[in-house]
Write a protein that holds these residues in place. Structure first.
Motif, mmCIF file in Angstrom:
data_model
loop_
_atom_site.group_PDB
_atom_site.id
_atom_site.type_symbol
_atom_site.label_atom_id
_atom_site.label_comp_id
_atom_site.label_asym_id
_atom_site.label_seq_id
_atom_site.Cartn_x
_atom_site.Cartn_y
_atom_site.Cartn_z
ATOM 1 N N PHE A 1 -15.372 14.914 -1.564
ATOM 2 C CA PHE A 1 -15.196 13.568 -1.641
ATOM 3 C C PHE A 1 -14.780 12.569 -2.923
ATOM 4 C CE2 PHE A 1 -17.157 8.893 -2.846
ATOM 5 C CZ PHE A 1 -16.472 9.005 -1.629
ATOM 6 N N VAL A 2 -14.721 13.780 -4.018
ATOM 7 C CA VAL A 2 -14.895 13.672 -5.111
ATOM 8 C C VAL A 2 -12.912 14.071 -5.560
ATOM 9 C CG1 VAL A 2 -14.778 14.713 -7.608
ATOM 10 C CG2 VAL A 2 -17.382 14.134 -6.171
ATOM 11 N N LYS A 3 -12.601 14.965 -4.310
ATOM 12 C CA LYS A 3 -11.671 15.361 -4.571
ATOM 13 C C LYS A 3 -10.396 14.031 -4.124
ATOM 14 C CE LYS A 3 -9.221 20.226 -3.196
ATOM 15 N NZ LYS A 3 -9.161 20.786 -2.329
ATOM 16 N N LYS A 4 -10.907 13.389 -2.713
ATOM 17 C CA LYS A 4 -10.026 12.563 -2.847
ATOM 18 C C LYS A 4 -9.964 11.766 -3.552
ATOM 19 C CE LYS A 4 -9.991 11.856 2.350
ATOM 20 N NZ LYS A 4 -10.742 11.396 3.651
ATOM 21 N N GLN A 5 -11.056 10.914 -4.102
ATOM 22 C CA GLN A 5 -11.452 9.952 -4.989
ATOM 23 C C GLN A 5 -10.062 10.273 -5.880
ATOM 24 O OE1 GLN A 5 -14.953 9.004 -6.182
ATOM 25 N NE2 GLN A 5 -14.950 7.283 -5.256
ATOM 26 N N GLU A 6 -10.495 11.388 -6.509
ATOM 27 C CA GLU A 6 -9.100 11.932 -7.737
ATOM 28 C C GLU A 6 -7.647 11.734 -7.167
ATOM 29 O OE1 GLU A 6 -10.129 16.306 -8.661
ATOM 30 O OE2 GLU A 6 -11.929 14.920 -9.941
ATOM 31 N N GLU A 7 -7.654 11.983 -6.034
ATOM 32 C CA GLU A 7 -6.099 12.211 -5.722
ATOM 33 C C GLU A 7 -5.172 10.680 -5.202
ATOM 34 O OE1 GLU A 7 -6.070 14.626 -1.733
ATOM 35 O OE2 GLU A 7 -6.324 16.048 -2.690
ATOM 36 N N ASP A 8 -6.774 9.738 -4.819
ATOM 37 C CA ASP A 8 -6.305 8.454 -5.146
ATOM 38 C C ASP A 8 -6.024 7.645 -5.633
ATOM 39 O OD1 ASP A 8 -6.091 8.398 -2.106
ATOM 40 O OD2 ASP A 8 -8.540 7.485 -2.309
ATOM 41 N N LEU A 9 -6.462 8.246 -7.080
ATOM 42 C CA LEU A 9 -6.457 7.573 -8.051
ATOM 43 C C LEU A 9 -4.835 7.831 -8.927
ATOM 44 C CD1 LEU A 9 -9.729 7.415 -10.035
ATOM 45 C CD2 LEU A 9 -8.231 6.564 -11.387
ATOM 46 N N LEU A 10 -4.743 9.212 -8.495
ATOM 47 C CA LEU A 10 -3.929 10.028 -8.927
ATOM 48 C C LEU A 10 -2.594 9.180 -8.112
ATOM 49 C CD1 LEU A 10 -3.755 11.845 -11.103
ATOM 50 C CD2 LEU A 10 -2.264 13.788 -9.420
ATOM 51 N N ARG A 11 -2.365 9.058 -7.133
ATOM 52 C CA ARG A 11 -1.272 8.310 -6.579
ATOM 53 C C ARG A 11 -1.321 6.940 -6.737
ATOM 54 N NH1 ARG A 11 -3.359 8.262 -1.822
ATOM 55 N NH2 ARG A 11 -4.055 6.099 -1.195
ATOM 56 N N ARG A 12 -2.355 6.573 -6.883
ATOM 57 C CA ARG A 12 -1.877 4.348 -7.812
ATOM 58 C C ARG A 12 -1.104 4.844 -9.295
ATOM 59 N NH1 ARG A 12 -7.865 2.337 -7.684
ATOM 60 N NH2 ARG A 12 -7.498 3.971 -5.505
ATOM 61 N N GLN A 13 -2.119 5.611 -9.451
ATOM 62 C CA GLN A 13 -1.117 5.585 -11.076
ATOM 63 C C GLN A 13 0.305 5.403 -11.015
ATOM 64 O OE1 GLN A 13 -3.380 5.703 -13.149
ATOM 65 N NE2 GLN A 13 -2.007 5.175 -15.180
ATOM 66 N N LYS A 14 0.910 7.147 -10.246
ATOM 67 C CA LYS A 14 2.247 6.974 -10.044
ATOM 68 C C LYS A 14 2.462 5.911 -9.210
ATOM 69 C CE LYS A 14 2.480 12.268 -8.759
ATOM 70 N NZ LYS A 14 2.401 13.207 -7.601
ATOM 71 N N GLU A 15 2.374 5.061 -8.494
ATOM 72 C CA GLU A 15 2.664 4.139 -7.875
ATOM 73 C C GLU A 15 3.039 2.672 -8.780
ATOM 74 O OE1 GLU A 15 1.279 1.535 -4.484
ATOM 75 O OE2 GLU A 15 0.830 3.488 -3.679
ATOM 76 N N ILE A 16 1.980 2.938 -10.059
ATOM 77 C CA ILE A 16 2.272 1.746 -10.858
ATOM 78 C C ILE A 16 3.674 2.200 -12.056
ATOM 79 C CG2 ILE A 16 1.326 1.129 -13.204
ATOM 80 C CD1 ILE A 16 -1.654 0.793 -11.661
ATOM 81 N N GLU A 17 3.299 3.814 -12.446
ATOM 82 C CA GLU A 17 4.646 3.435 -12.826
ATOM 83 C C GLU A 17 6.227 3.484 -12.058
ATOM 84 O OE1 GLU A 17 4.807 5.543 -15.444
ATOM 85 O OE2 GLU A 17 2.795 4.927 -15.858
ATOM 86 N N ALA A 18 5.964 3.857 -10.930
ATOM 87 C CA ALA A 18 7.167 3.907 -10.092
ATOM 88 C C ALA A 18 7.683 2.199 -10.117
ATOM 89 C CB ALA A 18 7.365 4.141 -8.465
ATOM 90 N N HIS A 19 6.657 1.512 -9.840
ATOM 91 C CA HIS A 19 6.926 -0.354 -10.637
ATOM 92 C C HIS A 19 7.527 -0.609 -11.683
ATOM 93 C CE1 HIS A 19 4.073 -1.224 -6.355
ATOM 94 N NE2 HIS A 19 5.421 -2.202 -6.575
ATOM 95 N N LYS A 20 6.504 -0.631 -12.537
ATOM 96 C CA LYS A 20 7.479 0.074 -14.084
ATOM 97 C C LYS A 20 9.118 0.008 -13.752
ATOM 98 C CE LYS A 20 3.141 0.196 -16.900
ATOM 99 N NZ LYS A 20 3.092 0.792 -17.686
ATOM 100 N N LYS A 21 8.794 0.711 -13.434
ATOM 101 C CA LYS A 21 10.310 1.992 -14.360
ATOM 102 C C LYS A 21 11.488 0.942 -12.705
ATOM 103 C CE LYS A 21 12.535 5.989 -13.277
ATOM 104 N NZ LYS A 21 12.840 7.379 -12.075
ATOM 105 N N VAL A 22 10.838 0.488 -11.608
ATOM 106 C CA VAL A 22 11.918 0.286 -11.379
ATOM 107 C C VAL A 22 11.702 -1.749 -11.268
ATOM 108 C CG1 VAL A 22 12.148 -1.577 -8.462
ATOM 109 C CG2 VAL A 22 10.738 0.823 -8.545
#
Lengths: 578, 709
Positions: free
Chosen positions: A179-200
């Motif tokens: 569960f913890v692992k999953k949460q971390e992964e989720d967080l990471l993915r969201r972070q990446k998305e935000i980054e990508a949005h910014k870049k676009v």
């Protein structure tokens, strides 16, 4: 419950539905004596239904749980309990291994081993039947183990529950870690998305900046009608970047594109492009992109041109449209949809190819749209321009709908959207209210789509599959009912005269019966004793001479399946154990 | 009612006098007097039932029977027959009854009985000759398309062994089917020969030339009859086959609610076809005429029909002469034997044979699993007036008296079983022969029960069927009864020296008849489709509920489509016969289950909510129903039943038993959308413990095997 398929065998079971099975399963293993007893009572009814074909596992479970319930009451001495537990355990081991016996008797130890019953349980049985009675402690331990075994091997696997694999292997700690692992992964993915949005956003803004410059230069040179120049070096570089990004995160790109300030221009942007931003200047019912604005975005869109991208952006545009955006946004979204559809239009395409005016087109080659999806997406997102868009779609389909279907669809569509025609008609003007009409529209659409599939493509004919039309429901004439009721007069019986389509209600179901597994619980009943039994005559003189019929009414005031403690004690006092 | 009790009581008083210590006699006496008070309600009900039944029966007769020749007029015969009421309806063998003295009368009977004996011998030996093999299989039949029926001409002694179903009318001469003789002028009889049982045979017995008619007249008469049944001129070949001693039968297709209902299930579509063995040995004789009326003739070893051993024929003939001869008491015949020893077929044969000479036979059903006239789980007393020309599920009838036991065997509560039978026995009239059908359970307590039944009902003839070399159980001879102990009854105390030893056997000594079954597969239960006992039980239940279908051809309605009857929870008592259920969960057991519709003499009045029986009563049952649903909000039971409303009004008790609805009725409910209650496709028998309790009989111990080697 799974949908019944023709190929699977239908078995008759004692529980009405899966809910009842799960209800009993939950209560049996609840470790709460009151609930366990409730489950035992239900199993007594199941045994009544099953008769001799009661599953061995159900029978054994009930016996063992009964021991636990009696044990928890604390009214029996440990010697009593050993006998109770003993019988339940002996029966379990014997009955569960019985199936594996072949013609020649084989040792229980081996049979039990085959089905993961440890040797100590078999030894316990042996002690119970042939040696000194084991201690209560051992009996309890055996009972606990066997119940766990039954839970795992029978109850959890039965009735299509496939949760056994996980149940067995993963312990709770593992679960937590995961569960913890999953949460971390989720967080990471969201972070990446935000980054990508910014870049676009950055990329697109630099694109816009570049294009404005070009526009301004163009305007200086001589009016906006001039031909836009080929991309500058800077612009080309930005475009390659965008293209590259699109392959990585197309979704994000499209999301950003349809945000305000990009494909949907802000008023400010429009003004700087010398376009009148006021709504009066545009026709809400026939949206059309200002040419300048189209040219502004063309280089970008051309770079992104691919069938996947176009389909995606159409999807997103429709999705956005269904969120009922502001009229400004609505207008531009609709305009873009219309523009894309136009590009793909058969007639337009031909004309443009001939004239070689390809510059204004986002893409050249006709694409294959998922037409059915488009139609539903379109009617799912009603706006003033819906009839306009729908007409475009309908006229452009590869396999057009029948003419009358098209007409009906368009008509319904315009009826629905007419609220946007000012306030002249008393029709539904509040877009939130007439959802009813929309559903109708969708139904219409579905039936049309089905019809379309049937007529245009040569699928197997489906109309034949309709259920047999002959009337299975018994119909009694008024005279017959009267006749029967006359014959029944003076008794409590009568012919049911409710207007009920009985053929829709299978045996065991009546109108208004809830799905709740507790729906047949009796809250109040009376006991009836027939005293002049011939059977009793030559046996124990139990009911000597007493010919009255005592009715003992027992009402427990519970309204749910759960019993309060007072109910339970009342029942305990009033019921004999069986 | 009082009459009957008086009849019984002197006897029992006698016996108590003679054997003061004999408890069971006393018990009967006590019960009988106590029953006087309670039985009034049920007796009234019984009257109503018979009232309802009788007119229909008569009407049927009127429809079909042609005027009976004067010399065999039933009234006249009743006057002449002094010893017993040789009542009326069937006129078989009646032409021979011209003499007025009863002694000559009985002589005639025994002659007839002998002829049956001879006849049987002939029919079992003659088909084996080559002539019959070649000639016998050529059936001279002609199909009449306008009326959709066939005329079959059979030579004397010719045998038609067949599968299928049809309606048979004898036009000329007389034929025999399963012991019953059908003559010209009698009503049409339905014949059922499904693959579940031994195939039926139609045997042409030829024509007894009545005095004053010569051969030629007979021939002309026969030909005239054949012509009458054709709209067009029948073929010359058929006419040339007609002889003065040949038999002419009319076969018509048979289409009843029962056949329509059964064949509406895909699993049962071949229920009137051939069984797998017959198919394999290609036993079917191709005959388009016969198949047009639903009959497939058999040939070869499969066409043996009922195999009658010598002891079998002797038993039947001695029982027939027992009825014909003089007797103090009406014969009470009990047939017993192990599973699949041929009891019920013997009983059918016996009933049919007796019906050639008497209007009715009383039949006490003691076999819960394979009932003859009722759904399984019922004990009943029936008055049989119609021959039984098919297996049980084709002739379900409403019995005169019935008790719902609720299980397919009686092991769980032997006392209730015996008491139920005793309560039925009170209604035996004693004016016609009684046949008692027993269970195949002949070991241990089962044997004790047999001993009880023979003692309790003062059986006059015990027929014990056995197979193989050694008998399956102790022979139930009168000698054995001096010392035999039953479950409830015990042998009389050994005579003291002062008493006359001869006085004992005279009280209730019975005639013992041992029958050796010689048919193929005797003693082994059928393994083919529709032969297993649970399948036969399901067929009986399906047959029972087929009575709901409308008599006119139309769509077959599943059970849930019928408009139910309703009754408040508080007006009827409800209880289980076979296990204990928590009273607050009783409706979970009752919903969508079969219930026995019973009548308690007490009034049932609940105070809201169901009325739960504290123990299983022994009471009159009028039929079965399906509790199709429970309305909890209004407190109503919904019931679907073929029982007529005028009888249903007396029902105030619903008994649940182990007799469950045939699965097919739950799993196939057309017209229902969504899930069916109590039906799932998700139940897996792969899972440990998912199956029912499995009993291995004769599990060998490893040590035992070794020592054998």
């Amino acid at each position: 419950m799974k949908k019944k398929t023709v190929g699977k065998t239908r078995h008759v079971v004692a529980w009405m539905n899966k809910a009842e099975y799960e209800h009993v399963l939950e209560y049996l293993f609840s470790k709460e004596p009151a609930l366990q007893k409730h489950a035992l009572h239900r199993i007594s009814a199941w045994k009544g239904r099953f008769g001799q074909s009661t599953p061995v596992a159900v029978d054994s479970t009930a016996d063992l749980v009964r021991c636990q319930v009696l044990d928890s009451k604390g009214q029996l001495e440990s010697n009593d309990l050993v006998l109770l537990y003993g019988m339940a355990l002996v029966r379990f081991v014997n009955l569960i291994t019985e199936r594996q016996q072949k013609r020649v008797a084989r040792p229980l130890r081996r049979l039990a081993g085959n089905i993961n019953i440890p040797e100590w349980v078999v030894n316990l049985r042996h002690d119970l039947t042939h040696r000194r009675l084991p201690s209560l402690k051992w009996c309890r331990k055996g009972c606990g183990f066997v119940l766990d075994w039954l839970h795992q091997e029978y109850w959890s696997r039965q009735m299509g529950s496939q949760l056994t694999e996980d149940w067995n292997t993963s312990s709770e700690e593992e679960d937590e870690e995961e569960f913890v692992k999953k949460q971390e992964e989720d967080l990471l993915r969201r972070q990446k998305e935000i980054e990508a949005h910014k870049k676009v956003r950055e990329l697109l803004i630099s694109y816009e900046r570049e294009q404005f410059q070009t526009y301004e230069e163009l305007a200086k040179q001589g009016g906006q009608r001039g031909v836009w120049p080929d991309a500058s070096a800077d612009l080309s570089w930005i475009l390659t970047q965008i293209k590259h990004f699109a392959t990585e995160a197309r979704d994000i790109l499209v999301d950003v594109l349809i945000q305000d300030g990009f494909l949907i221009p802000t008023a400010e942007q429009l003004e700087s492009l010398d376009i009148d931003p006021s709504e009066d200047s545009v026709d809400m019912f026939a949206p059309c992109l200002p040419r300048v604005f189209l040219h502004f975005w063309l280089p970008c869109l051309k770079v992104l041109n691919s069938s996947i991208f176009i389909n995606l952006i159409l999807d997103k545009l429709f999705a956005e449209l269904s969120n009922e955006p502001s009229s400004h946004r609505t207008y531009y979204i609709a305009s873009w949809i219309s523009e894309i559809l136009l590009c793909n239009s058969k007639s337009e395409l031909k004309a443009h190819k001939r004239l070689k005016i390809s510059k204004e087109r986002i893409f050249m080659n006709r694409l294959q749209f998922p037409w059915q999806n488009l139609i539903s997406a379109c009617v799912n997102a009603p706006c003033p321009a819906t009839p306009f868009l729908l007409r475009q779609i309908l006229s452009d389909m590869d396999q057009p709908l029948p003419h009358d279907a098209q007409q009906n669809l368009l008509q319904l569509c315009s009826i629905y959207t007419q609220g946007y025609h000012g306030n002249s008609s008393p029709g539904p003007s509040d877009p939130a209210q007439p959802v009813y009409t929309l559903q109708n529209l969708q139904e219409r659409l579905k039936s049309n789509a089905a019809q379309n599939r049937d007529t245009s493509s040569n699928h197997t004919p489906r109309s034949v599959q309709a259920p047999p039309t002959e009337e299975l429901q018994e119909k009694l004439s008024a005279e017959t009912v009267q006749e029967r009721n006359f014959a029944l007069r003076g008794s409590a019986w009568s012919v049911c005269t409710d207007k009920v389509p009985w053929k829709q209600y299978p045996l065991g179901k009546v109108p208004g019966q809830p799905e709740d597994p507790s729906c047949l619980m009796v809250e109040c009943y009376s006991t009836f004793t027939v005293f002049d039994q011939q059977v009793e005559l030559d046996q124990l003189p139990r009911h000597h001479g007493n010919r009255s019929v005592p009715l003992q009414s027992r009402a427990s005031g519970s309204d749910g399946p759960l019993w309060t403690h007072s109910d339970l004690s009342k029942l305990k006092a009033g019921l004999k154990l069986f | 009612m009082t009459m009957k009790v008086h009849k019984v009581s002197p006897q029992s008083q006698n016996s108590t006098k003679r054997h003061g210590k004999n408890k069971w006699r006393k018990r009967i006496h006590r019960r009988d007097t106590s029953l006087l008070n309670t039985s009034r309600g049920t007796a009234k009900l019984a009257q109503q039932i018979t009232k309802r039944e009788k007119p229909a029966l008569k009407q049927l007769k009127k429809l079909y029977t042609k005027p009976i020749p004067e010399d065999s007029c039933p009234e006249e015969r009743r006057e002449k027959a002094t010893s017993v009421t040789f009542a009326h309806v069937h006129t078989n063998g009646g032409t021979e009854l011209d003499d007025s003295s009863s002694s000559v009368d009985s002589q005639e009977w025994s002659e007839y009985a002998n002829s049956v004996l001879k006849n049987g011998m002939e029919s079992s030996t003659s088909p084996k000759t080559d002539q019959m093999e070649e000639d016998g299989l050529q059936f001279h039949a002609h199909f009449d398309h306008t009326h959709n029926r066939a005329v079959l001409v059979m030579k004397q002694g010719q045998v038609l062994c067949f599968r299928g179903k049809c309606l048979l009318t004898c036009l000329y001469g007389h034929v025999e089917v399963l012991g019953f003789t059908i003559e010209e002028g009698q009503q049409p009889y339905p014949l059922f020969s499904p693959p579940s049982h031994c195939p039926l045979t139609i045997t042409a017995l030829g024509n007894n030339p009545p005095s004053g008619k010569n051969k030629k007249e007979g021939l002309l008469e026969a030909k005239a009859i054949v012509r009458k049944y054709f709209s067009s001129e029948p073929s010359k070949k058929l006419m040339s086959e007609v002889d003065s001693d040949s038999c002419v039968v009319l076969l018509e297709p048979l289409d009843t609610p029962l056949t329509r209902f059964l064949t509406s299930f895909s699993e049962l579509s071949e229920i009137f076809g051939l069984n797998s063995k017959e198919l394999k040995s290609q036993a079917a004789v191709y005959s388009p005429v016969l198949s047009a009326v639903g009959v497939t003739a058999l040939r070869g070893p499969c066409a043996q029909g009922l195999v009658l051993s010598r002891s079998y024929r002797e038993a039947i003939s001695s029982l027939l002469s027992a009825w014909a001869g003089e007797f103090v008491r009406c014969p009470i015949i009990l047939a017993c034997g192990g599973k699949s020893s041929g009891k019920s077929t013997f009983n059918r044969h016996l009933i049919n044979s007796l019906l050639n000479h008497t209007a009715s036979v009383e039949y006490l059903e003691c076999d819960l699993g394979q009932t003859e006239f009722t759904p399984p789980g019922c004990l009943s007393l029936n008055t049989v007036t119609e021959p039984l020309l098919g297996p049980p599920f084709t002739h379900l009838r409403d019995p005169e008296h019935m008790v719902y036991y609720g299980q397919a065997d009686c092991q769980a509560d032997i006392d209730r079983y015996l008491e139920s039978l005793k309560s039925l026995w009170r209604h035996v009239s004693g004016e016609s022969p009684v046949i008692i059908n027993t269970m195949g359970w002949i070991r241990g307590h089962g044997f004790q029960i047999l001993v009880d039944l023979i003692r309790l009902f003062s059986v006059t003839h015990v027929v014990q069927l056995s197979f193989g070399n050694a008998p399956q159980c102790q022979l139930l001879t009168p000698d054995f009864f001096r010392t035999a102990h039953g479950w409830q009854t015990h042998p009389p105390t050994p005579p003291t020296l002062t008493e006359e030893p001869a006085s004992h056997p005279s009280i209730r000594s019975h005639v013992f008849l041992s029958v050796q079954s010689e048919f193929e597969g005797a003693g082994t239960s059928g393994e083919m489709q529709h032969q297993r006992s649970n399948e036969l039980r399901d067929l009986a239940l399906l047959s029972y509920f087929s009575k709901l279908q409308s008599p006119e051809p139309g769509p077959i309605r599943p059970l849930h489509c019928f408009i139910p009857y309703q009754v408040p929870h508080s007006a009827v008592a409800i209880g289980l016969t076979h296990c204990e259920v928590a009273p607050n969960n009783i409706l979970y057991a009752a919903n969508a289950s079969i219930v026995g519709l019973c009548c308690l003499s007490e009034k049932v009045m609940g105070r809201g909510g169901p009325v739960v029986l504290s123990q299983t009563p022994i009471c009159q049952c009028v039929g079965l129903g399906v509790l199709r649903g429970v309305d909890m909000a209004r407190g109503l039971y919904f019931l679907v039943t073929p029982v007529s409303p005028s009888v249903l009004r007396h029902v105030n008790c619903l008994l649940l038993g182990e007799i469950t609805l045939p699965k097919i009725l739950l799993t196939k409910q057309h017209g229902v959308e969504g899930d069916l209650p109590y039906v799932t496709t998700d139940y897996s028998f792969e899972v440990q413990g998912a199956g029912k309790l499995h009993i291995y009989k004769g599990l060998a111990r490893p040590g035992f095997i070794k020592s054998n080697n």
